[in-house]
Write a protein that holds these residues in place. Sequence first.
Motif, short mmCIF file in Angstrom:
data_model
loop_
_atom_site.label_atom_id
_atom_site.label_comp_id
_atom_site.label_asym_id
_atom_site.label_seq_id
_atom_site.Cartn_x
_atom_site.Cartn_y
_atom_site.Cartn_z
N VAL A 121 21.87 -62.61 -14.84
CA VAL A 121 22.62 -62.88 -13.62
C VAL A 121 24.11 -62.78 -13.92
O VAL A 121 24.59 -63.36 -14.90
CB VAL A 121 22.30 -64.28 -13.05
CG1 VAL A 121 23.10 -64.53 -11.78
CG2 VAL A 121 20.81 -64.40 -12.76
N GLU A 122 24.84 -62.06 -13.10
CA GLU A 122 26.29 -61.90 -13.28
C GLU A 122 26.97 -61.95 -11.92
O GLU A 122 26.37 -61.59 -10.91
CB GLU A 122 26.64 -60.56 -13.95
CG GLU A 122 26.10 -60.40 -15.36
CD GLU A 122 26.39 -59.02 -15.92
OE1 GLU A 122 26.91 -58.16 -15.16
OE2 GLU A 122 26.11 -58.80 -17.11
N PRO A 138 24.20 -52.67 -5.52
CA PRO A 138 25.47 -53.20 -6.03
C PRO A 138 26.65 -52.31 -5.65
O PRO A 138 26.55 -51.08 -5.66
CB PRO A 138 25.27 -53.18 -7.56
CG PRO A 138 23.79 -53.13 -7.76
CD PRO A 138 23.25 -52.35 -6.60
N THR A 190 17.00 -67.90 -15.27
CA THR A 190 17.38 -67.17 -16.49
C THR A 190 16.96 -67.93 -17.75
O THR A 190 16.76 -67.31 -18.81
CB THR A 190 18.89 -66.90 -16.54
OG1 THR A 190 19.60 -68.16 -16.60
CG2 THR A 190 19.36 -66.12 -15.33
N LEU A 198 12.02 -57.73 -10.80
CA LEU A 198 12.99 -58.40 -9.93
C LEU A 198 12.33 -58.95 -8.67
O LEU A 198 12.73 -60.01 -8.17
CB LEU A 198 14.12 -57.43 -9.58
CG LEU A 198 15.03 -57.04 -10.75
CD1 LEU A 198 16.12 -56.08 -10.29
CD2 LEU A 198 15.65 -58.26 -11.40
N SER A 241 19.48 -53.15 -11.38
CA SER A 241 20.23 -54.29 -10.86
C SER A 241 20.31 -54.23 -9.34
O SER A 241 20.31 -53.14 -8.74
CB SER A 241 21.64 -54.34 -11.46
OG SER A 241 22.39 -53.21 -11.11
N TYR A 242 20.38 -55.40 -8.74
CA TYR A 242 20.54 -55.53 -7.29
C TYR A 242 21.62 -56.59 -6.99
O TYR A 242 21.80 -57.54 -7.77
CB TYR A 242 19.24 -55.98 -6.62
CG TYR A 242 18.18 -54.93 -6.48
CD1 TYR A 242 18.35 -53.82 -5.64
CD2 TYR A 242 16.97 -55.04 -7.16
CE1 TYR A 242 17.36 -52.87 -5.50
CE2 TYR A 242 15.97 -54.09 -7.03
CZ TYR A 242 16.18 -53.00 -6.20
OH TYR A 242 15.20 -52.04 -6.07
N LEU A 246 24.95 -60.49 -8.90
CA LEU A 246 24.04 -59.43 -9.32
C LEU A 246 22.90 -59.99 -10.16
O LEU A 246 23.11 -60.85 -11.02
CB LEU A 246 24.78 -58.37 -10.13
CG LEU A 246 26.01 -57.72 -9.48
CD1 LEU A 246 26.67 -56.76 -10.45
CD2 LEU A 246 25.60 -56.99 -8.20
N ILE A 247 21.69 -59.50 -9.89
CA ILE A 247 20.55 -59.81 -10.76
C ILE A 247 20.11 -58.52 -11.43
O ILE A 247 20.08 -57.45 -10.81
CB ILE A 247 19.39 -60.46 -9.99
CG1 ILE A 247 18.90 -59.57 -8.83
CG2 ILE A 247 19.80 -61.83 -9.46
CD1 ILE A 247 17.63 -60.10 -8.16
N LYS A 248 19.77 -58.63 -12.73
CA LYS A 248 19.37 -57.46 -13.49
C LYS A 248 18.06 -57.75 -14.21
O LYS A 248 17.86 -58.85 -14.71
CB LYS A 248 20.45 -57.09 -14.52
CG LYS A 248 21.82 -56.80 -13.91
CD LYS A 248 22.84 -56.43 -14.97
CE LYS A 248 24.19 -56.12 -14.35
NZ LYS A 248 25.20 -55.69 -15.35
N PRO A 266 18.48 -54.74 -19.54
CA PRO A 266 18.02 -54.53 -18.15
C PRO A 266 18.15 -53.06 -17.74
O PRO A 266 19.06 -52.37 -18.21
CB PRO A 266 18.97 -55.40 -17.33
CG PRO A 266 19.55 -56.37 -18.29
CD PRO A 266 19.60 -55.68 -19.61
#
Length: 310
Positions: A52-53, A91, A44, A71, A22-23, A62-64, A19
């Motif tokens: 996703v983390e 982030p 995912t 995104l 990230s947001y 967080l989405i990357k 990635p």
Amino acid sequence: TLCDSNFKVKYDWLKYPEPVLSYAVEPKRKEDEDRLSTAIFRLTADDPTFIVERNDVTKQLLIKGMGATHLQVMVEKLARKFGVEVTLGKPEIAYKETIKGTAKAEGKYKKQTGGHGQYGHCFIEISPLERGKEFEFVDKIFGGAIPKQYIPAVEKGIKETMKEGILAGYPVVDVKVVLYDGSYHPVDSSELAFKIAASMAFKKAMAEAKPVLLEPVLEVEIRVPESFLGDIISDLNTRRGKILGMDSEKGISIIRALVPEAEMLTYGLDLASLTQGRGYFTARFAKYEEVPARIAEEIIKRKKSEEGKE
């Protein structure tokens, strides 16, 4: 792999690109919090480049992905397929706090409200630990200055206080605490009183022990055509990067560097712009390092300003 049994072929696993953007994501409606987690993880399964983390320190989801458009498409899918509308944000960096010096402090909690009161009293000394050692508690009480049953309360009070440091409310790490003296009351002392006393002592000691801010640093490997090497090095310098080494391979320059995570949030997009889309990078967490004083002041000021608005 499907192949002739007499001519076996085995292909390498497909490697997906890392990635580049990230947001932080959160639902627009409070009632959608549980649905968001379920929906976003289902996405995912359909797209291995969508990551996703959850950051355990900042508590952000967080989405990357491979860029802003990628995104945005995933956000639209969330709304269309699962009925969950979200907002995207920058982030937060998982800063931490620690100390560079040694200090002693006293914590005394005494409260009388009729009947049984509250009494806890302790003396502690704090000192820095090697980076990554997190926490160490040493009991040096002798002669029964503090009864054994209250020692765990002192340690617990300190650990709870370390969840929010005195500089900007970030977790405190890499600190050794020695409990070396105190006193108690045979009737009024309690676990709660000693927890509060320990918390008071730790805050006083930390203020005197040269507290500093720590930031996560990433180990980055960047691959670009050799013609872009100069631009990449100049850009890394502006990001407070430290070059670890450089190699060349079939016209491709490979740069390895340590760069603060705060300087890498939009690096994927910036690298594409610098190299006309021909650059590639990977990054992984390396270590925590002290934030330069000038930048630390700005971070602390901004964090306190945000807390004041809440």
